[in-house]
Write an enzyme that holds these catalytic residues in place. Structure first.
Site, PDB file in Angstrom:
ATOM      1  N   LYS A  36       0.740  -1.220  -0.107  1.00 32.44           N
ATOM      2  CA  LYS A  36      -0.077   0.102  -0.042  1.00 32.44           C
ATOM      3  C   LYS A  36       0.862   1.387   0.040  1.00 32.44           C
ATOM      4  O   LYS A  36       1.904   1.270   0.317  1.00 32.44           O
ATOM      5  CB  LYS A  36      -0.881   0.016   1.116  1.00 32.44           C
ATOM      6  CG  LYS A  36      -0.352  -0.048   2.497  1.00 32.44           C
ATOM      7  CD  LYS A  36       0.019   1.365   2.975  1.00 32.44           C
ATOM      8  CE  LYS A  36       0.865   1.284   4.313  1.00 32.44           C
ATOM      9  NZ  LYS A  36       1.709   2.584   4.645  1.00 32.44           N
ATOM     10  N   VAL A 131      11.070  -4.472   2.329  1.00 33.46           N
ATOM     11  CA  VAL A 131      11.066  -4.727   3.904  1.00 33.46           C
ATOM     12  C   VAL A 131      11.164  -3.346   4.632  1.00 33.46           C
ATOM     13  O   VAL A 131      11.791  -2.770   4.232  1.00 33.46           O
ATOM     14  CB  VAL A 131      12.177  -5.843   4.401  1.00 33.46           C
ATOM     15  CG1 VAL A 131      11.925  -5.951   5.923  1.00 33.46           C
ATOM     16  CG2 VAL A 131      11.350  -7.202   3.636  1.00 33.46           C
ATOM     17  N   ASP A 172      -2.242  -1.825   9.691  1.00 31.68           N
ATOM     18  CA  ASP A 172      -2.574  -2.000   8.142  1.00 31.68           C
ATOM     19  C   ASP A 172      -3.009  -3.287   7.505  1.00 31.68           C
ATOM     20  O   ASP A 172      -3.418  -3.397   6.560  1.00 31.68           O
ATOM     21  CB  ASP A 172      -0.996  -1.594   7.684  1.00 31.68           C
ATOM     22  CG  ASP A 172      -0.556  -0.335   7.813  1.00 31.68           C
ATOM     23  OD1 ASP A 172      -1.428   0.450   8.223  1.00 31.68           O
ATOM     24  OD2 ASP A 172       0.760  -0.176   7.860  1.00 31.68           O
TER      25      ASP A 172
HETATM   26  O1  C5P Z   1      -0.120  -1.543  14.488  1.00 29.19           O
HETATM   27  P1  C5P Z   1       0.987  -1.761  14.158  1.00 29.19           P
HETATM   28  O2  C5P Z   1       1.681  -2.977  14.893  1.00 29.19           O
HETATM   29  O3  C5P Z   1       1.666  -1.825  12.741  1.00 29.19           O
HETATM   30  O4  C5P Z   1       2.053  -0.513  14.645  1.00 29.19           O
HETATM   31  C1  C5P Z   1       3.437  -0.453  14.833  1.00 29.19           C
HETATM   32  C2  C5P Z   1       3.813   0.765  15.582  1.00 29.19           C
HETATM   33  O5  C5P Z   1       3.646   1.884  14.889  1.00 29.19           O
HETATM   34  C3  C5P Z   1       2.845   0.909  17.023  1.00 29.19           C
HETATM   35  O6  C5P Z   1       3.468   0.287  17.999  1.00 29.19           O
HETATM   36  C4  C5P Z   1       3.211   2.497  17.376  1.00 29.19           C
HETATM   37  O7  C5P Z   1       4.255   2.625  17.862  1.00 29.19           O
HETATM   38  C5  C5P Z   1       3.008   2.829  15.979  1.00 29.19           C
HETATM   39  N1  C5P Z   1       1.861   3.394  15.307  1.00 29.19           N
HETATM   40  C6  C5P Z   1       1.246   4.413  16.089  1.00 29.19           C
HETATM   41  N2  C5P Z   1      -0.143   4.843  15.765  1.00 29.19           N
HETATM   42  C7  C5P Z   1      -0.761   4.075  14.774  1.00 29.19           C
HETATM   43  C8  C5P Z   1      -0.149   3.016  13.934  1.00 29.19           C
HETATM   44  C9  C5P Z   1       1.050   2.448  14.503  1.00 29.19           C
HETATM   45  O8  C5P Z   1       1.641   5.058  16.841  1.00 29.19           O
HETATM   46  N3  C5P Z   1      -1.886   4.695  14.518  1.00 29.19           N
END
Ligand code: C5P
Length: 332
Positions: A36, A131, A172
C-alpha cells in the site's frame, strides 16, 4: 468494511484438490495480497494506548506477496506451523521464525477458530514488497496468511472474524485484506472504501536500510513538541481528485504528516524527493512511515521514465514501478 471478496462467508470452504477421501496428494493453498501507499496520512496526537489517531487514505499497489501453505505430513499438529521460508529480493531481511507476522497470523486464525486441526503447514512467502519500507510488506503477508489459513485448515471463521484478527495483528492488516482505495480512521483499522476513477501509476524509490515505524511516530511527537509542524487538512479535496480520475489533481493533494519525521531520521530522503521531481514526477511523497518514496506519474511510460531518472540519480538503493488500486487479499 467489505470482506475479502473471493471468500465464502462462514461455513464450508469449497472443495479443493487433496481433500477427497482416498486422495493422498498434499494440500497446498496460496493467497496473494498487495503493498500500500498512503495518499493522505493525517497523524493526530498519541492516545493512551500508545497509538496515534489517524485519518488516512490507503491505496493498494500492484506489488504482490503470495503466501503458500503446504501440508507437512507427520508434522506436530499442536504447533500448526512447521517452518517458514521466504523468496524475493528482500528475503534476507525477513524473519523466518514465529515472530514473522504471517506465522503469527496462521496461529491466531487457528486459535480463534478453536478447531481441531489435524494438518500442519509449511509457510512460504514470495515477496515483491520492500521490507520496513512503509509499504505494509509485513501486513500484506499477514493478510494473505489469514486468507490462506482459513482455507488450508478449513476454519469456520466469518469474514468479520478475519477482519478482527487482522486488526489485532497490526493497524495496516485490515486494509491489506480489503485492498483497493479506502479511508482509514482510528489507528488505521476502521475502513470505508472510496470511489476511485481510473488507475494511478507510481515510481518508487527504495532507500538504503529501513525505518522503524514506532521510531517515526515517536519522532513526529518530538518534532511537534519542539516546533510548530504543519498538519494535513482533512482529505476532502483528495477524495474529489480520486473521483475525477486525474493524476494531476491527485498530485496536488498528496499529504503525509509523518514525512518530516522520516526525513529527520533519514535526511537523504529530501534529496530523493527532489530527484523524483527533477525527473518529471507530478508529486513525490514518503510512503507511510517510510523510507520508500512514492512518485505519482501520468501513466505507465511516465512512471518508467521517472524510475529510470531516479535509478541514475544515485539518491536511492533501487527503484520499482507499480499501479493502483490493486485488489485485497484473496486465494490464488
Ligand atoms: O499497528 P502496528 O503494529 O503496525 O503499529 C506499529 C507501531 O507503530 C505501533 O506500536 C506504534 O508505535 C506505531 N503506530 C502508532 N499509531 C498508529 C499506528 C502505528 O503510533 N495509528
Amino acid at each position: 468494511m467489505n470482506p475479502p471478496s473471493s471468500q465464502n462467508s462462514s461455513s464450508t470452504p469449497p472443495a479443493r484438490p487433496g481433500t477427497e477421501p482416498g486422495d493422498r496428494r498434499l494440500v497446498e493453498v496460496s493467497a496473494t495480497a498487495h503493498a500500500k501507499v498512503n495518499l493522505h496520512l493525517g497523524c493526530g496526537d498519541v492516545r493512551d494506548d500508545g497509538f496515534h489517531e489517524l485519518v488516512t487514505v490507503f491505496q493498494s499497489l500492484s506489488l504482490p506477496t503470495t503466501v503458500t501453505l503446504t501440508e507437512v505430513p507427520d508434522g506436530d499438529a499442536s504447533g500448526h506451523v512447521a517452518e517458514l521460508t521466504v523468496s524475493g529480493d528482500s528475503a534476507a531481511h525477513v524473519p523466518v521464525d514465529d515472530s514473522n507476522l504471517a506465522w503469527r497470523a496462521v496461529i491466531a486464525a487457528v486459535e480463534k477458530a478453536e478447531s481441531r486441526v489435524p494438518r500442519v503447514a509449511a509457510i512460504h512467502i514470495d515477496k515483491a514488497i520492500p521490507v520496513a519500507g512503509g509499504m505494509a510488506g509485513g501486513s500484506a503477508d499477514a493478510a494473505a496468511a489469514l486468507v490462506a489459513a482459513r482455507e488450508f485448515f478449513e476454519l469456520p471463521l466469518t469474514d468479520d472474524e478475519l477482519v478482527e484478527l487482522a486488526a489485532d495483528l497490526g493497524s495496516d492488516v485490515p486494509f491489506c485484506l480489503l485492498g483497493g482505495t479506502a479511508l482509514g480512521t482510528g489507528r488505521g483499522e476502521n475502513l470505508a472504501p472510496i470511489l476511485v476513477r481510473g488507475e494511478y501509476h507510481w515510481a518508487l524509490a527504495l532507500a538504503k536500510g529501513g525505518l522503524s515505524t514506532p521510531d517515526v511516530f515517536r519522532t513526529i511527537d518530538r518534532l511537534r513538541e519542539e516546533r510548530d509542524v504543519p498538519r494535513a487538512a482533512a482529505p476532502d479535496e483528495l477524495m474529489k481528485a480520486l473521483a475525477s480520475g486525474s493524476p494531476d489533481e491527485l498530485a496536488a493533494h498528496l499529504a503525509n504528516d509523518l514525512q518530516p519525521a522520516a526525513i529527520s531520521l533519514k535526511p537523504e530522503l529530501r534529496t530523493t524527493l527532489r530527484a523524483g521531481l527533477d525527473g518529471g514526477a507530478l508529486a513525490g511523497i514518503v510512503s507511510g512511515s517510510g523510507p520508500t518514496t512514492a512518485f505519482l506519474c501520468r501513466d505507465r511510460e511516465h512512471a518508467l521514465d521517472v524510475a529510470a531518472h531516479l535509478a541514475t540519480s544515485g539518491t536511492c538503493a533501487a527503484t520499482l514501478t507499480a499501479s493502483g488500486p490493486a485488489p485485497g487479499a484473496r486465494l490464488t
